[in-house]
Design an enzyme around this catalytic site. Structure first.
Site, short mmCIF file in Angstrom:
data_model
loop_
_atom_site.label_atom_id
_atom_site.label_comp_id
_atom_site.label_asym_id
_atom_site.label_seq_id
_atom_site.Cartn_x
_atom_site.Cartn_y
_atom_site.Cartn_z
N SER A 243 0.86 -1.18 0.00
CA SER A 243 0.00 0.00 0.00
C SER A 243 0.90 1.23 0.00
O SER A 243 1.85 1.31 0.77
CB SER A 243 -0.93 -0.02 1.22
OG SER A 243 -0.18 -0.05 2.40
N GLY A 245 -0.37 4.64 -0.02
CA GLY A 245 -1.20 5.83 0.21
C GLY A 245 -1.89 6.29 -1.06
O GLY A 245 -2.49 5.48 -1.78
N GLU A 247 -0.74 6.95 -3.81
CA GLU A 247 -0.17 6.32 -5.01
C GLU A 247 -0.87 5.01 -5.33
O GLU A 247 -0.67 4.43 -6.40
CB GLU A 247 1.33 6.03 -4.80
CG GLU A 247 2.19 7.26 -4.72
CD GLU A 247 2.06 8.08 -6.00
OE1 GLU A 247 2.27 7.52 -7.08
OE2 GLU A 247 1.69 9.27 -5.90
N GLY A 248 -1.63 4.50 -4.38
CA GLY A 248 -2.43 3.31 -4.66
C GLY A 248 -1.90 2.03 -4.06
O GLY A 248 -1.10 2.04 -3.11
N GLY A 275 -5.21 1.47 6.02
CA GLY A 275 -4.51 0.21 5.76
C GLY A 275 -5.29 -1.00 6.29
O GLY A 275 -5.39 -2.03 5.64
N ASP A 276 -5.87 -0.85 7.48
CA ASP A 276 -6.65 -1.94 8.07
C ASP A 276 -7.88 -2.23 7.20
O ASP A 276 -8.27 -3.39 7.01
CB ASP A 276 -7.13 -1.56 9.49
CG ASP A 276 -5.97 -1.26 10.42
OD1 ASP A 276 -4.85 -1.71 10.13
OD2 ASP A 276 -6.19 -0.55 11.43
O1 LIG Z 1 0.03 -1.79 16.95
P1 LIG Z 1 0.54 -0.51 16.40
O2 LIG Z 1 1.52 -0.69 15.29
O3 LIG Z 1 1.03 0.44 17.47
O4 LIG Z 1 -0.68 0.21 15.69
C1 LIG Z 1 -1.84 0.50 16.39
C2 LIG Z 1 -2.57 1.61 15.72
O5 LIG Z 1 -2.86 1.21 14.38
C3 LIG Z 1 -4.24 1.38 14.11
O6 LIG Z 1 -4.86 0.13 14.25
C4 LIG Z 1 -4.42 1.91 12.72
O7 LIG Z 1 -3.84 1.02 11.79
C5 LIG Z 1 -4.76 2.31 15.18
O8 LIG Z 1 -6.12 2.12 15.43
C6 LIG Z 1 -3.90 1.95 16.36
O9 LIG Z 1 -3.77 3.01 17.25
#
Ligand SMILES: O=P(O)(O)OC[C@H]1O[C@](O)(CO)[C@@H](O)[C@@H]1O
Length: 350
Positions: A243, A245, A247-248, A275-276
């Site tokens: 991913s 951003g 850019e796709g 991303g999630d």
């Molecule tokens: O586990 P990491 O890498 O700290 O990321 C947690 C963060 O990532 C996210 O899930 C977003 O991807 C947020 O909701 C959360 O605060």
């Protein structure tokens, strides 16, 4: 085109997913006009919500119709903030409780769309808690097997590692799932990603910076990104996503043409959960259409990219029921990289 090209071979209701968040968080999103370091800043808004990568993925999957179970480690002291949300979102709670409070991650969002994250460390997890989590994962897989859901189910392991869990222990969790012939989608970063990749998992979705460490070169050109994707496929990854951003998204699988999706330009409110959302929607597409045709693959990637674009228009993960999703899909372009065959749905070719 026949109707069967459009209908997934398996309804989402038949494809259960276990989302493991080893280090969940309460996301405290603070809205500011702009952030000035070293001074008193006044918030325009604030919002506290149960989060962490696996939990965000789970919310999207549940809205898409999958039966979703959550696991990982949750602090006993502030669990009510999570359990109320899980019930609201229709998620089955199989989190292992550990002593202490789950961390709070602060997201400072400015009017420009820039977000500054300050993520907490997380609670310390001991060997006993890890052994209990392993048993929960085994139980979930046993249950899927007994109900005849293999191979139409998957385990997602997403996010950072809490103190006490090593990279090797993460890799062992990935192996544990793979040994049972269950798909394992891994989304983590740094040395944990490198350790997990060695197993290998079924699918990964790093961004360019995260994958650069493993690839051993900066992924700042299409050629470098394509090289990294090919290496992931050669290494045994079945679904390799990068991913990038605005850019796709790039998607490679063995025996299929490499695809690139470009989302429409968005007015960004928060990129935190994009991303999630992408991972959830890709997993949804792949689980429901294991024998996807080249056209199906384009549809899967277009839907996931558009949903992840929808996610940046508000805090929290993308909403598969958003009324804007259809238009966003029409303005998401899909390119077949190998043959440079560019195609944009809903827009005439130039
Ligand atoms: O586990 P990491 O890498 O700290 O990321 C947690 C963060 O990532 C996210 O899930 C977003 O991807 C947020 O909701 C959360 O605060």
């Amino acid at each position: 085109m026949t109707a069967s090209h459009h209908s997934p071979s398996h309804p989402a209701a038949d494809c259960p997913v276990l989302c493991v968040t080893l280090n969940p968080a309460l996301d405290l999103s603070i809205g500011l006009d702009s952030l000035t370091l070293g001074t008193v800043n006044r918030a325009r808004s604030h919002h506290l919500e149960a989060a962490g990568k696996g939990i965000n993925v789970a919310r999207v999957l549940a809205t898409l119709g999958h039966p979703v179970t959550l696991s990982g480690f949750l602090g006993a002291d502030n669990q009510a903030d999570f359990t109320v949300a899980f019930a609201d979102w229709g998620l089955v709670d199989a989190f292992e409780r550990v002593a202490g409070a789950t961390r709070i991650n602060v997201k400072l969002g400015e009017a420009s769309g820039r977000v500054t994250d300050v993520n907490g460390t997380g609670m310390r997890v001991d060997e006993d808690a890890l052994a209990r989590l392993e048993a929960r994962i085994d139980d979930w897989i046993d249950c899927q097997q007994a109900e005849g859901n293999l191979p139409r189910c998957a385990v997602v392991i997403a996010g950072s590692l809490p103190p006490g869990i090593s990279h090797a222990q993460l890799a062992a969790l990935v192996s544990r799932v793979r040994e049972r012939h269950v798909a394992c989608w891994l989304d983590t970063s740094g040395a944990a990603l490198e350790a997990g990749l060695a197993v290998p998992p079924t699918a990964v979705k790093p961004n360019e910076q995260e994958l650069a460490l493993w690839a051993g070169e900066p992924l700042d050109s299409d050629a470098a990104r394509e090289r990294a994707l090919r290496r992931l496929i050669d290494h045994g990854i079945e679904q390799a996503l990068i991913s990038a951003g605005p850019e796709g998204v790039l998607w490679a699988s063995p025996g299929a043409a490499m695809l690139r999706a470009r989302p429409p330009r968005m007015q960004v409110v928060s990129t935190v959960c994009a991303g999630d959302t992408l991972l959830a929607a890709m997993l949804h597409g792949v689980l429901c259409q294991p024998d996807a045709s080249p056209e199906d693959r384009k549809r899967i990637l277009r839907h996931a990219t558009a949903l992840s674009a929808e996610a940046v228009t508000h805090p929290g993960p993308g909403n598969p029921r958003a009324t804007t999703l259809k238009t966003l899909q029409q303005h998401t372009s899909i390119e077949t990289l190998a043959s440079a065959d560019v195609e944009t749905a809903g827009e005439p070719r130039q």
